[in-house]
Design an enzyme around this catalytic site. Structure first.
Site, PDB file in Angstrom:
ATOM      1  N   ASP A  11       0.860  -1.185   0.000  1.00 18.04           N
ATOM      2  CA  ASP A  11       0.000   0.000   0.000  1.00 18.04           C
ATOM      3  C   ASP A  11       0.892   1.230   0.000  1.00 18.04           C
ATOM      4  O   ASP A  11       1.674   1.451   0.932  1.00 18.04           O
ATOM      5  CB  ASP A  11      -0.890  -0.024   1.256  1.00 18.04           C
ATOM      6  CG  ASP A  11      -2.013   1.003   1.200  1.00 18.04           C
ATOM      7  OD1 ASP A  11      -2.173   1.658   0.155  1.00 18.04           O
ATOM      8  OD2 ASP A  11      -2.714   1.154   2.217  1.00 18.04           O
ATOM      9  N   ASP A 105      -2.918   2.509  -6.103  1.00 17.12           N
ATOM     10  CA  ASP A 105      -1.879   2.601  -5.074  1.00 17.12           C
ATOM     11  C   ASP A 105      -1.776   1.388  -4.147  1.00 17.12           C
ATOM     12  O   ASP A 105      -1.065   1.443  -3.148  1.00 17.12           O
ATOM     13  CB  ASP A 105      -2.083   3.864  -4.233  1.00 17.12           C
ATOM     14  CG  ASP A 105      -3.401   3.854  -3.466  1.00 17.12           C
ATOM     15  OD1 ASP A 105      -4.300   3.079  -3.850  1.00 17.12           O
ATOM     16  OD2 ASP A 105      -3.533   4.619  -2.501  1.00 17.12           O
ATOM     17  N   GLU A 106      -2.470   0.295  -4.455  1.00 14.89           N
ATOM     18  CA  GLU A 106      -2.330  -0.882  -3.603  1.00 14.89           C
ATOM     19  C   GLU A 106      -2.607  -2.156  -4.391  1.00 14.89           C
ATOM     20  O   GLU A 106      -3.339  -2.157  -5.378  1.00 14.89           O
ATOM     21  CB  GLU A 106      -3.241  -0.801  -2.374  1.00 14.89           C
ATOM     22  CG  GLU A 106      -4.714  -0.720  -2.689  1.00 14.89           C
ATOM     23  CD  GLU A 106      -5.567  -0.730  -1.421  1.00 14.89           C
ATOM     24  OE1 GLU A 106      -5.250  -1.477  -0.472  1.00 14.89           O
ATOM     25  OE2 GLU A 106      -6.578   0.001  -1.402  1.00 14.89           O
TER      26      GLU A 106
END
Length: 359
Positions: A11, A105-106
């Site tokens: 993350d 983003d993860e």
């Protein structure tokens, strides 16, 4: 971990805001909000400096400015975020092909069998984070465990720029102490319902039978029963099917005048067309999303047997707009297409379906 799977959840830390601080040194060390402004809109991401004042993503820009008067608002640059996200994604694939992106983003990585033959998921997570830092200049946090739920839970423990492991033998004791609102799949409303039943931590949830939880919470009852015992069998899915493509915009001022509404829709439609042309995506269902000044939300849709061309989509958008007279001023419009022409192996960015754009 013996016969257990080895899952890493990576993350990125305050991703959008961190990219802005990376690209603009004047923003480093300062409270930054991506999206919205002091009067309108919603914060898409907040830097850690802004979070110290209580600024959070999904908060109104107006509220964020009240919490942090010297907050710096910047416009989102989604193309730039996608560019960096792709760099990070390439690093993941150096280690395993079992990569499941959740958003820009993860992502989850299954490293049980990895390309380096390294049996230590913790060492791999550290390597991946170091490589992300060296390649992009950005910090990532990671969680490691034997299933996706626990890996995602672990990635929050030592944020920012840290990692944590939850081993199989530690899982149940860890979950028993965890606040109920931290459990995946338990939102604010459900958490409040549980607290009224005296369920504040995992150990409280564990006391209730599957029959009771299913009766009280429906299908989710089984999920709650399992996760508090560390049971989550969902595999890392490397191919995620994209469900829709869309564009939306929040207006500086609420709109009610018909000409202004159509003009605003036209700009959003043009952005959607650009995205459709770039991704070669078509959809048989056209949806108009309307958020009113009181923040109530409405969607209107129409489906076709064949994929409608651009003219037909625009005609449908206007038809949906006029389907029912608007009785309140509008603060946001979105236009989307679904029932797409793409297969799973052409999936793009997971669940991030509605993207704001700036004119």
């Amino acid at each position: 971990m013996g016969s257990f799977r080895k899952i890493i959840h990576v993350d990125m830390d305050a991703f959008f805001a961190s990219v802005e601080q990376l690209d603009n040194p004047d923003l480093r060390g300062k409270p930054v909000a991506v999206g919205g402004n002091e009067v309108r809109g919603v914060v898409a991401a907040a830097s850690y400096e802004a979070r110290e004042y209580g600024v959070r993503s999904a908060m109104s820009g107006k509220m964020a400015a009240l919490k942090c008067p010297h907050l710096i608002f910047v416009k989102p640059r989604f193309e730039r975020y996608k560019e960096v996200s792709n760099q990070i994604r390439e690093i993941f694939f150096e280690y395993t092909d079992l990569v499941e992106p959740l958003s820009l983003d993860e992502a989850f990585l299954d490293v049980t069998e990895n390309k380096f033959g390294n049996p230590s998921a913790s060492l791999l997570a550290q390597e991946i984070r170091d490589k992300i830092k060296a390649t992009t200049g950005l910090n990532a946090s990671a969680g490691i465990s034997y299933n996706k739920f626990l890996a995602k839970t672990a990635s929050d423990i030592n944020k920012p720029n840290g990692q944590a492991v939850i081993l199989p033998k530690e899982a149940e004791a860890f979950l028993e102490k965890m606040p109920i609102e931290k459990f995946f799949g338990i939102g604010a409303v459900t958490a409040e319902k549980m607290k009224k039943l005296g369920i504040h931590q995992g150990k409280d949830l564990k006391e209730y039978s599957l029959q009771f939880l299913t009766k009280r919470f429906g299908k989710s009852g089984l999920h709650f029963f399992n996760i508090v015992r560390g049971i989550h069998n969902s595999e890392v899915q490397p191919h995620r099917e994209r469900k829709s493509l869309s564009a939306e915009s929040t207006f500086e001022n609420d709109l009610l005048n018909q000409d202004e509404l159509v003009s605003a829709l036209k700009k959003i439609f043009q952005e959607l067309v650009r995205r459709m042309e770039r991704t070669k995506i078509q959809g048989r269902t056209v949806t108009l999303k309307i958020k009113y000044k009181d923040f109530s939300l409405q969607t209107r849709s129409k489906s076709f047997e064949q994929f409608p061309n651009q003219d037909k989509i625009w005609e449908t958008v206007i038809e949906l707009l006029n389907q029912t007279p608007l009785t309140m001023a509008v603060r946001l419009f979105g236009i989307g297409v679904s029932n797409l022409n793409i297969l799973e192996d052409r999936a793009l960015y997971g669940k991030q379906l509605w993207l704001d754009f700036e004119e």
